[in-house]
Write an enzyme that holds these catalytic residues in place. Structure first.
Site, PDB file in Angstrom:
ATOM      1  CG  ASP A   1      -2.125  -0.916   1.034  1.00 31.74           C
ATOM      2  OD1 ASP A   1      -2.413  -1.299  -0.118  1.00 31.74           O
ATOM      3  OD2 ASP A   1      -2.763  -1.266   2.041  1.00 31.74           O
TER       4      ASP A   1
ATOM      5  CE  LYS B   1       6.915  -2.151   6.008  1.00 36.27           C
ATOM      6  NZ  LYS B   1       5.921  -1.443   6.814  1.00 36.27           N
ATOM      7  CB  THR B   2       5.681  -6.326   4.326  1.00 35.59           C
ATOM      8  OG1 THR B   2       4.764  -7.083   5.123  1.00 35.59           O
ATOM      9  CG2 THR B   2       5.847  -7.044   3.009  1.00 35.59           C
TER      10      THR B   2
END
Length: 553
Positions: free
Chosen positions: A176, A202-203
């Site tokens: 998102d 990033k995650t």
């Protein structure tokens, strides 16, 4: 400030760069590849991004740097939940920026995307950066979940950028956040602001993955952290021999974390949400699957075991998914009226009138504490906050009931004592593994290379990650290439599609081939703590998922 010996040692760790980036800023050339197009909905994506659609792939290599020599003032934002390695992205960005020109400036906007809207920032210096090298967390500048998606926000961001004479903004975030980065890049270019926007993937959930992003940063460290804890519990279970441990792990939209941890620790049961959905497994079918393992192990004298559950499982169970969708829709329309009802019976009556008969039957099957969790405060999108739903307790409760039925039928004569765990925050801010420390530093370094060569609307990429760092390949990919259209909040919106577990992929197929044996026997493995020092095969080990996907396992 008092620091631990490990923290002091990590400050001194020098992240490894790909061979292609070791020549120093002046020795890195750029090469452009083919023009790109969106993953799907090409015409719609192109219409929404007329200024940043169809841009070319970018690769860096050793050679003369031909970037325009000018002073850069770059802003950086950490967006969304913490992921190990974020500080190293900033460190790599800072070092590349200073390598190009000591007069370059890096501004850290505090508290996430709201920082640029509120002009809340600090000027990052070597002294500041050095305090956070190779450490976990996002506490250098903090993070937040404000979305940059409205015209008014873009205007404010442009004004703040102009005030500081910024040339670029780097957004470090998930799918998102990087979708927002693409939209912001389009706005800045359409309005000739001169401000470039670069994203970094990033995650810890691992669902920001595609042909160009082999893994998102933080996944390696988080899964190794959770696997250590699971391995410890497995050892304890085999020692006490009297508990079934139900362990819920992070991962709302995809089960990558659960699968990786299962590959590393070999629990008796690991549920994969994507498989549950594909097979349309209801709660009873899931309970029977777990109960089969409990009974089989009890017949061998093993009244203990390990069950791994993805955080988002509940939303993939068909009848519960339908229930949640109906509750979300009902509370979206009548939430204020519902919350004002003074008693539980009145709320139950309201739901009975609002929900379908089938969904109400499912709701009535659930324990009251789970019912209450389904009706808790919603997230910013109006959805159930699944991390608050104690799915692990729900499953153990249903399994207990199934086992009691089997005992009455003479089909089970064991003992079942469940314990419950949820591993979430434990993995989000850990000291990054060497892999994540190196990967993130390279992502940050590459982000500035993209800026220096004038690119915008790109995601910093580092590929060939299953090989040694020596052979990693740095470059950039237009974010619009990763997009399609998705229905959200009643509107079609461009998004970077989340990557779910591939049920035909090599990691799942390996798990599938071994899980029957794991369900009956004690095949536990104990990964232990993350290794930061020692032989490369230990200290620099990558995730099993990454190795299997790239035929390196």
């Amino acid at each position: 400030m008092t620091i631990s010996p490990l923290q002091q040692a990590r400050y001194g760790y020098t992240p490894k760069l790909p061979k292609m980036l070791r020549a120093g800023f002046d020795g890195i050339a750029v090469e452009e590849g083919a023009a790109t197009e969106a993953a799907s909905d090409k015409e719609k994506i192109q219409a929404l991004f007329p200024n940043t659609y169809g841009m070319k792939e970018v690769y860096f290599k050793e050679g003369a740097n031909t970037a325009e020599k000018k002073k850069h003032i770059v802003g950086v934002i950490l967006s969304g939940g913490q992921a190990p390695g974020g500080h190293n992205v900033i460190a790599g960005l800072y070092d590349a920026l200073k390598s190009a020109n000591e007069e370059n400036i890096l501004l850290g906007f505090k508290g996430g995307p709201s920082g640029i809207l509120e002009d809340n920032y600090i000027t990052l210096t070597k002294e500041t950066i050095d305090k956070y090298r190779n450490t976990g967390g996002f506490d250098m500048i903090g993070s937040g979940r404000t979305k940059l998606e409205t015209e008014e926000q873009f205007e404010v961001a442009a004004a703040v950028a102009a005030k500081h004479e910024m040339t670029a903004l780097v957004i470090i975030g998930g799918d998102d956040s990087n979708t927002n980065a693409a939209v912001l890049a389009e706005y800045f270019k359409a309005h000739n602001t001169g401000v470039q926007v670069i994203g970094c993937p990033k995650t810890i959930d691992g669902d920001l993955k595609n042909d160009d992003i082999e893994t998102s940063f933080g996944f390696d460290t988080a899964t190794k952290t959770y696997s250590e804890l699971i391995g410890n519990i497995e050892r304890d279970a085999g020692s006490a021999k009297k508990y079934w441990h139900f362990i819920k792990l992070m991962g709302r939209s995809a089960s990558h974390i659960a699968l990786e941890c299962a590959l590393r620790t070999r629990p008796n049961i690991c549920l994969i949400s994507e498989e549950v959905e594909k097979k349309a497994m209801g709660l009873n079918a899931i309970a029977d699957y777990i109960a089969d393992s409990v009974c089989s192990r009890a017949s061998l004298g093993y009244n203990y075991g390990i069950v791994v559950v993805p955080e988002g499982l509940i939303e993939f169970v068909p009848e519960v998914k339908k229930l949640i969708e109906e509750i979300n829709e009902t509370l979206a329309k009548h939430g204020e009226r519902f919350t004002k009802l003074p008693t539980w019976d009145e709320k139950l009556g309201f739901l009975t009138a609002a929900l379908s008969v089938e969904s109400m039957k499912v709701f009535n099957l659930l324990p009251m504490d789970i019912q209450e969790q389904l009706l808790m405060d919603r997230d910013p999108h109006g959805n159930v906050q699944v991390s608050r739903i104690e799915t692990e307790k729900l499953l153990s409760n249903i399994v207990r009931n199934r086992l009691q039925q089997r005992k009455q039928q003479g089909n089970y004569n064991g003992k079942f004592s469940p314990l419950h765990h949820f591993f979430g925050y434990e993995g989000r801010a850990a000291f990054p593994s060497n892999f994540d420390a190196d990967y993130c530093y390279s992502l940050g370094y590459t982000a500035f290379l993209l800026i220096s060569y004038g690119y915008t609307g790109y995601l910093s990429t580092v590929r060939n990650l299953a090989k040694g760092v020596e052979d990693w390949k740095a470059g950039g990919m237009p974010i619009t290439k990763m997009m399609d259209m998705e229905r959200r909040g009643g509107e079609d919106k461009p998004v970077i599609k989340k990557a779910l577990v591939d049920l035909e992929g090599k990691p799942f197929k390996y798990f599938e081939a071994h899980r029957e044996k794991w369900a009956r026997e004690s095949c536990y493995t104990y990964p232990g703590a993350i290794q930061y020092f020692g032989p490369s095969e230990l200290a620099d080990e990558t995730s099993m998922t990454l190795r299997m996907e790239n035929d390196e396992f």
